[in-house]
Design a protein around this motif. Structure first.
Motif, short mmCIF file in Angstrom:
data_model
loop_
_atom_site.label_atom_id
_atom_site.label_comp_id
_atom_site.label_asym_id
_atom_site.label_seq_id
_atom_site.Cartn_x
_atom_site.Cartn_y
_atom_site.Cartn_z
N LEU A 82 0.85 -1.20 0.00
CA LEU A 82 0.00 0.00 0.00
C LEU A 82 0.89 1.25 0.00
O LEU A 82 1.72 1.42 0.89
N THR A 83 0.69 2.07 -1.01
CA THR A 83 1.47 3.29 -1.15
C THR A 83 0.67 4.34 -1.91
O THR A 83 -0.07 3.99 -2.84
N MET A 84 0.85 5.59 -1.53
CA MET A 84 0.15 6.68 -2.22
C MET A 84 0.53 6.78 -3.69
O MET A 84 -0.17 7.39 -4.48
N VAL A 106 2.67 -2.47 4.66
CA VAL A 106 2.54 -1.03 4.88
C VAL A 106 3.86 -0.50 5.41
O VAL A 106 4.58 -1.20 6.12
N GLY A 107 4.16 0.73 5.04
CA GLY A 107 5.45 1.30 5.38
C GLY A 107 5.38 2.18 6.61
O GLY A 107 4.37 2.25 7.31
N GLY A 108 6.51 2.83 6.83
CA GLY A 108 6.62 3.82 7.89
C GLY A 108 7.15 5.08 7.24
O GLY A 108 6.68 5.48 6.17
N LYS A 110 10.07 5.85 5.68
CA LYS A 110 10.61 5.73 4.32
C LYS A 110 10.63 4.27 3.90
O LYS A 110 11.16 3.44 4.62
N VAL A 111 10.06 4.00 2.75
CA VAL A 111 9.98 2.61 2.28
C VAL A 111 11.10 2.38 1.25
O VAL A 111 11.21 3.13 0.27
N PRO A 112 11.94 1.35 1.45
CA PRO A 112 13.01 1.08 0.49
C PRO A 112 12.42 0.82 -0.91
O PRO A 112 11.38 0.17 -1.03
N ASN A 122 1.38 -2.55 -6.32
CA ASN A 122 1.55 -1.34 -5.51
C ASN A 122 0.24 -0.57 -5.63
O ASN A 122 -0.11 -0.07 -6.71
N LEU A 123 -0.49 -0.51 -4.53
CA LEU A 123 -1.86 0.02 -4.59
C LEU A 123 -2.04 1.23 -3.68
O LEU A 123 -1.52 1.26 -2.56
N ALA A 124 -2.82 2.18 -4.17
CA ALA A 124 -3.07 3.41 -3.42
C ALA A 124 -4.50 3.48 -2.92
O ALA A 124 -5.44 3.08 -3.62
N SER A 131 -1.97 7.92 6.08
CA SER A 131 -1.40 7.11 7.15
C SER A 131 -1.54 5.62 6.85
O SER A 131 -2.51 5.19 6.21
N GLU A 132 -0.60 4.84 7.38
CA GLU A 132 -0.66 3.38 7.22
C GLU A 132 -1.90 2.80 7.92
O GLU A 132 -2.44 1.78 7.48
N VAL A 133 -2.34 3.45 8.97
CA VAL A 133 -3.52 2.96 9.70
C VAL A 133 -4.77 3.13 8.83
O VAL A 133 -5.55 2.19 8.65
N1 SAM Z 1 5.45 8.51 1.03
C1 SAM Z 1 4.80 7.44 1.66
C2 SAM Z 1 4.05 6.45 0.73
O1 SAM Z 1 4.75 5.78 -0.01
O2 SAM Z 1 2.83 6.26 0.76
C3 SAM Z 1 3.95 7.98 2.80
C4 SAM Z 1 4.49 7.52 4.11
S1 SAM Z 1 3.21 7.24 5.23
C5 SAM Z 1 3.77 8.18 6.60
C6 SAM Z 1 3.47 5.59 5.83
C7 SAM Z 1 2.74 4.53 5.09
O3 SAM Z 1 1.37 4.83 5.01
C8 SAM Z 1 3.17 4.26 3.66
O4 SAM Z 1 4.33 3.52 3.58
C9 SAM Z 1 1.96 3.54 3.11
O5 SAM Z 1 2.01 2.15 3.41
C10 SAM Z 1 0.81 4.19 3.87
N2 SAM Z 1 0.11 5.19 3.06
C11 SAM Z 1 0.09 6.52 3.27
N3 SAM Z 1 -0.69 7.13 2.37
C12 SAM Z 1 -1.19 6.15 1.57
C13 SAM Z 1 -2.07 6.13 0.46
N4 SAM Z 1 -2.60 7.24 -0.05
N5 SAM Z 1 -2.38 4.93 -0.09
C14 SAM Z 1 -1.86 3.80 0.40
N6 SAM Z 1 -1.01 3.76 1.43
C15 SAM Z 1 -0.68 4.91 2.02
#
Ligand code: SAM
Length: 170
Positions: A82-84, A106-108, A110-112, A122-124, A131-133
């Protein structure tokens, strides 16, 4: 039912204790079977998530694995990160429902970049930063793998007002 494992990357013991706990609780409440934490080892975090699972039922487990790379590579099933920056999850969720096992990453902070390559998807959840939550909650809710929390010591009696809980003596 799909077996769902959530992998939470990059936990930091001091800064992330609250949010990583919430990732675990959301994973459990919305139908995952397990959460694996990577980053810094944090026994208090594992204990607090496992304690909730014990009290509120079901078979959810929290554990720690420092080797997230191996964990992703060796996972037998579909790997979703999950990533934006990803593709809107609504476009793929239907095809994911045929999976027997799902690893939701889910990341924190910085995701490698390697994670983007290792994942099958890789889904948004919107292409906005949040937030990851929230991302995990929305994704799992839409996936719809809701569980019965059998063997619970505590159970909420849904009430229009006030707090009602029944507790089993043990
Ligand atoms: N730049 C990061 C990213 O790749 O999404 C945001 C970091 S955010 C503090 C921590 C985690 O929240 C990310 O690694 C991702 O798993 C999740 N996250 C934040 N926004 C998201 C989004 N719009 N869609 C999916 N996951 C998201």
């Amino acid at each position: 039912m799909t077996r769902i494992i959530v992998l939470r990357l990059g936990h930091r013991r001091e800064r992330d204790k609250r949010i990583s706990t919430h990732v675990g609780l959301v994973a459990r409440a919305f139908g995952a079977d397990e959460i694996v934490y990577s980053g810094e080892h944090d026994q208090k975090l594992l204990d607090s998530v496992n304690k909730v699972a014990l009290e509120w039922g079901g078979s959810f487990k929290a554990s720690y694995d420092p080797d997230w790379r191996k964990r992703i590579k060796e996972f037998k099933g579909t790997k979703v990160h999950l990533t934006m920056y990803g593709i809107p999850f609504q476009q793929k969720i239907k095809e994911l429902k045929t999976s027997e096992s799902l690893l939701v990453i889910v990341g924190g902070e910085k995701v490698p970049s390697e994670v983007y390559e290792l994942a099958d998807y890789n889904l948004a959840v919107t292409n906005q930063p949040h937030s990851e939550v929230a991302a995990l909650g929305v994704f799992l809710h839409e996936y719809g793998n809701m569980k019965q929390f059998t063997g619970a010591r505590k159970k909420v009696v849904p009430s229009a007002r006030g707090k009602k809980i029944v507790e089993k003596k043990h």
